[in-house]
Design a protein around this motif. Structure first.
Motif, PDB file in Angstrom:
ATOM      1  N   PRO A  59       0.802  -1.235   0.000  1.00  0.00           N
ATOM      2  CA  PRO A  59       0.000   0.000   0.000  1.00  0.00           C
ATOM      3  C   PRO A  59       0.831   1.279   0.000  1.00  0.00           C
ATOM      4  N   VAL A  60       2.142   1.170  -0.292  1.00  0.00           N
ATOM      5  CA  VAL A  60       3.031   2.335  -0.198  1.00  0.00           C
ATOM      6  C   VAL A  60       3.318   2.886  -1.601  1.00  0.00           C
ATOM      7  N   GLY A  61       2.883   4.102  -1.824  1.00  0.00           N
ATOM      8  CA  GLY A  61       3.059   4.715  -3.138  1.00  0.00           C
ATOM      9  C   GLY A  61       3.919   5.960  -3.077  1.00  0.00           C
ATOM     10  N   LEU A  62       4.255   6.444  -4.267  1.00  0.00           N
ATOM     11  CA  LEU A  62       5.000   7.699  -4.377  1.00  0.00           C
ATOM     12  C   LEU A  62       4.017   8.802  -4.755  1.00  0.00           C
ATOM     13  N   GLY A  63       4.040   9.892  -3.992  1.00  0.00           N
ATOM     14  CA  GLY A  63       3.107  10.997  -4.212  1.00  0.00           C
ATOM     15  C   GLY A  63       3.384  11.748  -5.505  1.00  0.00           C
ATOM     16  N   ALA A  64       2.377  12.472  -5.953  1.00  0.00           N
ATOM     17  CA  ALA A  64       2.510  13.255  -7.184  1.00  0.00           C
ATOM     18  C   ALA A  64       3.574  14.326  -7.028  1.00  0.00           C
ATOM     19  N   GLY A  65       4.216  14.660  -8.151  1.00  0.00           N
ATOM     20  CA  GLY A  65       5.196  15.740  -8.161  1.00  0.00           C
ATOM     21  C   GLY A  65       6.622  15.241  -8.124  1.00  0.00           C
ATOM     22  N   PHE A  66       6.808  13.964  -7.845  1.00  0.00           N
ATOM     23  CA  PHE A  66       8.169  13.409  -7.800  1.00  0.00           C
ATOM     24  C   PHE A  66       8.600  13.018  -9.207  1.00  0.00           C
ATOM     25  N   ASP A  67       7.733  12.289  -9.898  1.00  0.00           N
ATOM     26  CA  ASP A  67       7.996  11.924 -11.289  1.00  0.00           C
ATOM     27  C   ASP A  67       6.894  12.531 -12.147  1.00  0.00           C
ATOM     28  N   LYS A  68       6.962  13.847 -12.286  1.00  0.00           N
ATOM     29  CA  LYS A  68       5.883  14.581 -12.953  1.00  0.00           C
ATOM     30  C   LYS A  68       5.685  14.118 -14.394  1.00  0.00           C
ATOM     31  N   ASN A  69       6.795  13.719 -15.042  1.00  0.00           N
ATOM     32  CA  ASN A  69       6.753  13.451 -16.481  1.00  0.00           C
ATOM     33  C   ASN A  69       6.823  11.972 -16.840  1.00  0.00           C
ATOM     34  N   ALA A  70       6.701  11.112 -15.845  1.00  0.00           N
ATOM     35  CA  ALA A  70       6.714   9.659 -16.078  1.00  0.00           C
ATOM     36  C   ALA A  70       8.006   9.192 -16.748  1.00  0.00           C
ATOM     37  N   ASP A 123       0.579  15.496 -23.892  1.00  0.00           N
ATOM     38  CA  ASP A 123       0.842  14.673 -25.079  1.00  0.00           C
ATOM     39  C   ASP A 123       2.126  13.859 -24.903  1.00  0.00           C
ATOM     40  N   GLN A 124       3.173  14.565 -24.443  1.00  0.00           N
ATOM     41  CA  GLN A 124       4.447  13.862 -24.273  1.00  0.00           C
ATOM     42  C   GLN A 124       4.384  12.817 -23.141  1.00  0.00           C
ATOM     43  N   VAL A 125       3.711  13.187 -22.061  1.00  0.00           N
ATOM     44  CA  VAL A 125       3.605  12.238 -20.944  1.00  0.00           C
ATOM     45  C   VAL A 125       2.798  11.009 -21.379  1.00  0.00           C
ATOM     46  N   ALA A 126       1.751  11.227 -22.145  1.00  0.00           N
ATOM     47  CA  ALA A 126       0.938  10.095 -22.632  1.00  0.00           C
ATOM     48  C   ALA A 126       1.788   9.178 -23.518  1.00  0.00           C
ATOM     49  N   ARG A 127       2.636   9.779 -24.354  1.00  0.00           N
ATOM     50  CA  ARG A 127       3.502   8.945 -25.218  1.00  0.00           C
ATOM     51  C   ARG A 127       4.454   8.093 -24.384  1.00  0.00           C
ATOM     52  N   ARG A 128       5.003   8.691 -23.311  1.00  0.00           N
ATOM     53  CA  ARG A 128       5.913   7.911 -22.445  1.00  0.00           C
ATOM     54  C   ARG A 128       5.177   6.759 -21.764  1.00  0.00           C
ATOM     55  N   GLU A 130       2.522   5.292 -22.826  1.00  0.00           N
ATOM     56  CA  GLU A 130       2.179   4.302 -23.846  1.00  0.00           C
ATOM     57  C   GLU A 130       3.377   3.379 -24.091  1.00  0.00           C
ATOM     58  N   ALA A 131       4.583   3.986 -24.144  1.00  0.00           N
ATOM     59  CA  ALA A 131       5.800   3.185 -24.357  1.00  0.00           C
ATOM     60  C   ALA A 131       6.020   2.238 -23.177  1.00  0.00           C
ATOM     61  N   TRP A 132       5.765   2.730 -21.965  1.00  0.00           N
ATOM     62  CA  TRP A 132       5.913   1.891 -20.763  1.00  0.00           C
ATOM     63  C   TRP A 132       4.943   0.715 -20.817  1.00  0.00           C
ATOM     64  N   ARG A 133       3.701   1.017 -21.192  1.00  0.00           N
ATOM     65  CA  ARG A 133       2.688  -0.050 -21.274  1.00  0.00           C
ATOM     66  C   ARG A 133       3.066  -1.063 -22.347  1.00  0.00           C
ATOM     67  N   SER A 134       3.577  -0.595 -23.469  1.00  0.00           N
ATOM     68  CA  SER A 134       3.853  -1.586 -24.527  1.00  0.00           C
ATOM     69  C   SER A 134       5.080  -2.419 -24.159  1.00  0.00           C
ATOM     70  N   LYS A 135       6.041  -1.815 -23.428  1.00  0.00           N
ATOM     71  CA  LYS A 135       7.191  -2.597 -22.949  1.00  0.00           C
ATOM     72  C   LYS A 135       6.720  -3.702 -21.986  1.00  0.00           C
ATOM     73  N   LYS A 136       5.679  -3.383 -21.227  1.00  0.00           N
ATOM     74  CA  LYS A 136       5.200  -4.327 -20.210  1.00  0.00           C
ATOM     75  C   LYS A 136       4.152  -5.311 -20.752  1.00  0.00           C
ATOM     76  N   ALA A 137       3.661  -5.016 -21.966  1.00  0.00           N
ATOM     77  CA  ALA A 137       2.576  -5.854 -22.507  1.00  0.00           C
ATOM     78  C   ALA A 137       3.042  -7.306 -22.592  1.00  0.00           C
ATOM     79  N   LEU A 173      -4.817  10.677 -21.060  1.00  0.00           N
ATOM     80  CA  LEU A 173      -4.104   9.703 -20.204  1.00  0.00           C
ATOM     81  C   LEU A 173      -4.933   8.450 -19.940  1.00  0.00           C
ATOM     82  N   HIS A 174      -6.225   8.518 -20.254  1.00  0.00           N
ATOM     83  CA  HIS A 174      -7.143   7.437 -19.867  1.00  0.00           C
ATOM     84  C   HIS A 174      -6.666   6.027 -20.234  1.00  0.00           C
ATOM     85  N   PRO A 175      -6.147   5.837 -21.452  1.00  0.00           N
ATOM     86  CA  PRO A 175      -5.757   4.449 -21.792  1.00  0.00           C
ATOM     87  C   PRO A 175      -4.552   3.950 -21.001  1.00  0.00           C
TER      88      PRO A 175
END
Ligand SMILES: Cc1cc2nc3c(=O)[nH]c(=O)nc-3n(C[C@H](O)[C@H](O)[C@H](O)COP(=O)(O)O)c2cc1C
Length: 346
Positions: A59-70, A123-128, A130-137, A173-175
């Motif tokens: 249940p331990v997460g990293l809060g917003a603002g640390f990795d703003k750009n993924a 737009d740029q964050v969504a592209r990153r 998407e790349a993360w998701r496809s690497k993990k697919a 960002l939804h997808p």
């Protein structure tokens, strides 16, 4: 070990130290061997947790603002986080406020920041992502890293049009994210916190709910609130959350309050405006989690944020009614083994 490293990093300006440390970690985690060496130091015991429709390894997460750009998901995954909240992301890229805009208050185990939503734009964050998701697919991981998308509005967008900014970020960002957090509680975008007003919130959140309902898979939507809200304002948030069946709250963001600090007042004044985080916000955040839980009989799921450094701090938040916890300032003071240390003693 981290004490020494911290001494080293603390000789640099905070924002520079932040990127230096993350890029150094990136060098290690770039290849599988390096990543598994890091993981052998940071491997946290499994603490499977269910939250809304999500299954997390802890249940331990990293809060917003640390990795703003993924950009550091691989590194943060190696440190054992159950979830990472990227953002705050705005529709257009923004530079944020002038530097310096991040300050340490070691005597208080605190930070003050007035970053001002510096980010690469949705737009740029969504592209990153998407790349993360496809690497993990296709990967068979039992507990994939859960990713939250924290969304905001551009500084130049007037408050009456803010709902459109939230909608744009939400749609793009939804997808790629597992849950959303609507951020109306940062003190560093002029006028943003006025959006915590019930009617302004209703417009933003109902519009997102409508977009969400049109999707094949709806994503949970949470609202992040400030620790400086009055009881009346919190009551309004609770009433609205119940009325529109919001999925949950993140309590809380940073505070603008500067009372009871150990750091000399002249030093604090010289730093100037910004949100204070870390130990000074701990009790306030816990009290708000507790209040919401009591008022609703625990009907609203809560992610707690504010002053969590140790397992006992995390337990305090869970006992107050939170389901998950997030850390930020604690990470700077306690170091990369913080998730392991918290999970070991949970
Ligand atoms: C430098 C810095 C930047 C932050 N940026 C954001 C942000 O972009 N969006 C947001 O919702 N919260 C942001 N926060 C707030 C944190 O996510 C967290 O809610 C707050 O710092 C309280 O937790 P802590 O005491 O563990 O730091 C930021 C905090 C810091 C210190």
């Amino acid at each position: 070990m981290y004490r020494l490293l911290r001494k080293f990093y603390f000789t640099f300006p905070p924002e520079r130290a932040h990127y230096m440390a993350m890029h150094q970690l990136q060098l290690f985690t770039r290849n599988r061997l390096g990543k598994s060496i890091i993981q052998s130091f940071t491997n946290a015991p499994l603490r499977e947790t269910r939250f809304l429709n999500l299954k997390l390894k802890n249940p331990v997460g990293l809060g917003a603002g640390f990795d703003k750009n993924a950009v550091f998901l691989n590194e943060l995954e190696a440190l054992g986080f159950g979830f990472v909240e990227i953002g705050t992301v705005t529709p257009l890229p923004q530079d944020g406020n002038e530097q310096p805009r991040l300050f340490r208050l070691p005597a208080d185990k605190a930070l003050i920041n007035r970053m001002g939503f510096n980010n690469d734009g949705v737009d740029q964050v969504a592209r990153r992502l998407e790349a993360w998701r496809s690497k993990k697919a296709g990967s068979q991981e039992k507990y994939p890293l859960i990713i939250g998308g924290n969304i905001g509005k551009n500084k130049i967008t007037p408050n009456e049009n803010a709902w459109q900014d939230y909608a744009a970020c939400f749609t793009k960002l939804h997808p790629f994210v597992d849950y959303f957090v609507v951020n109306v509680s940062s003190p560093n975008t002029p006028g943003l916190r006025e959006l915590q007003d019930k009617e302004a919130l209703r417009k933003i959140l109902l519009n997102l709910a409508m977009i969400n309902n049109g999707k094949a898979f709806a994503k949970p939507i949470l609202l992040k609130i400030a620790p400086d809200l009055t009881r009346e304002q919190i009551d309004d948030v609770i009433a609205l959350a119940l009325e529109i069946q919001l999925d949950g709250l993140v309590a809380t963001n940073t505070t603008i309050d500067r009372s009871n600090l150990n750091t000399p007042a002249t030093e604090v004044e010289a730093i100037g405006a910004g949100g204070l985080s870390g130990k000074p916000v701990q009790q306030k955040s816990t009290a708000i989690v507790q209040y919401i839980t009591e008022q609703t009989n625990g009907a609203i799921p809560i992610i707690a944020s504010g002053g969590i450094f140790t397992a006992s701090d995390a337990k305090e938040k869970l006992a107050a009614g939170a389901s998950l916890v997030q850390i930020w300032t604690g990470f700077i003071y306690e170091g990369p083994a913080i998730v392991k240390n918290i999970c070991t003693h949970l």
